[in-house]
Design a protein around this motif. Sequence first.
Motif, mmCIF file in Angstrom:
data_model
loop_
_atom_site.group_PDB
_atom_site.id
_atom_site.type_symbol
_atom_site.label_atom_id
_atom_site.label_comp_id
_atom_site.label_asym_id
_atom_site.label_seq_id
_atom_site.Cartn_x
_atom_site.Cartn_y
_atom_site.Cartn_z
ATOM 1 N N ARG A 141 1.002 -1.128 -0.083
ATOM 2 C CA ARG A 141 0.065 0.065 0.053
ATOM 3 C C ARG A 141 0.840 1.179 0.022
ATOM 4 O O ARG A 141 1.941 1.148 0.827
ATOM 5 N N VAL A 142 0.590 2.177 -0.770
ATOM 6 C CA VAL A 142 1.329 3.466 -0.959
ATOM 7 C C VAL A 142 0.178 4.680 -0.931
ATOM 8 O O VAL A 142 -0.873 4.542 -1.122
ATOM 9 N N ARG A 143 0.831 5.807 -0.440
ATOM 10 C CA ARG A 143 -0.040 7.067 -0.534
ATOM 11 C C ARG A 143 0.772 8.194 -1.274
ATOM 12 O O ARG A 143 2.131 8.178 -1.125
ATOM 13 N N GLU A 194 -4.344 7.186 -1.510
ATOM 14 C CA GLU A 194 -4.034 5.759 -1.232
ATOM 15 C C GLU A 194 -4.181 4.905 -2.362
ATOM 16 O O GLU A 194 -4.980 4.994 -3.522
ATOM 17 N N GLU A 197 4.645 7.758 0.021
ATOM 18 C CA GLU A 197 4.601 7.082 1.270
ATOM 19 C C GLU A 197 4.361 5.877 1.286
ATOM 20 O O GLU A 197 3.446 5.342 0.335
ATOM 21 N N TYR A 198 4.794 4.951 2.350
ATOM 22 C CA TYR A 198 4.681 3.282 2.019
ATOM 23 C C TYR A 198 4.009 3.008 3.393
ATOM 24 O O TYR A 198 4.542 3.357 4.435
ATOM 25 N N GLU A 199 2.915 2.025 3.340
ATOM 26 C CA GLU A 199 2.366 1.645 4.764
ATOM 27 C C GLU A 199 3.285 0.499 5.176
ATOM 28 O O GLU A 199 3.473 -0.322 4.326
ATOM 29 N N THR A 200 3.801 0.537 6.298
ATOM 30 C CA THR A 200 4.580 -0.649 7.042
ATOM 31 C C THR A 200 3.819 -1.080 8.328
ATOM 32 O O THR A 200 2.738 -0.253 8.521
ATOM 33 N N TRP A 245 2.724 4.856 8.208
ATOM 34 C CA TRP A 245 3.109 5.460 7.000
ATOM 35 C C TRP A 245 4.516 6.170 7.115
ATOM 36 O O TRP A 245 4.749 6.527 8.293
ATOM 37 N N SER A 272 7.371 7.958 4.939
ATOM 38 C CA SER A 272 7.861 8.634 3.656
ATOM 39 C C SER A 272 8.896 8.184 2.987
ATOM 40 O O SER A 272 10.027 7.896 3.700
#
Length: 108
Positions: free
Chosen positions: A47-49, A54, A85-88, A92, A94
């Motif tokens: 998942r990214v933003r 998103e 930005e990446y969901e971890t 989130w 950057s």
Amino acid sequence: MNYDYDVYEQLEQERLDHERRAANLEHIRTYYGLEARCGIRVDIGIRVRSEGREGTVVDTAGQYLMVQRDGEEWPVKLHVTSGMEYETAGGWVSASPRPTPAYPGAAG
């Protein structure tokens, strides 16, 4: 043996797509080093933003990611670090651009 040529062509294309994606992801991971620098492992399905919107990484395009944004019909091509930005597991994160080594003659 009766082998359907269309099935063969489809399987071959899927194999080539898989190899292309794997090579692109390896380049992205190696070049940008986001896993070591930011704790981000770039992969299909992450998942990214970007720009507050998103989505999910669905493919690669060279050094770019193809992202299917939530609620949109078509994926968009986005740069790995530009405003991403990446969901971890920790939330989130950057993606910072890769540091650029100083070119010869550059001021300290």
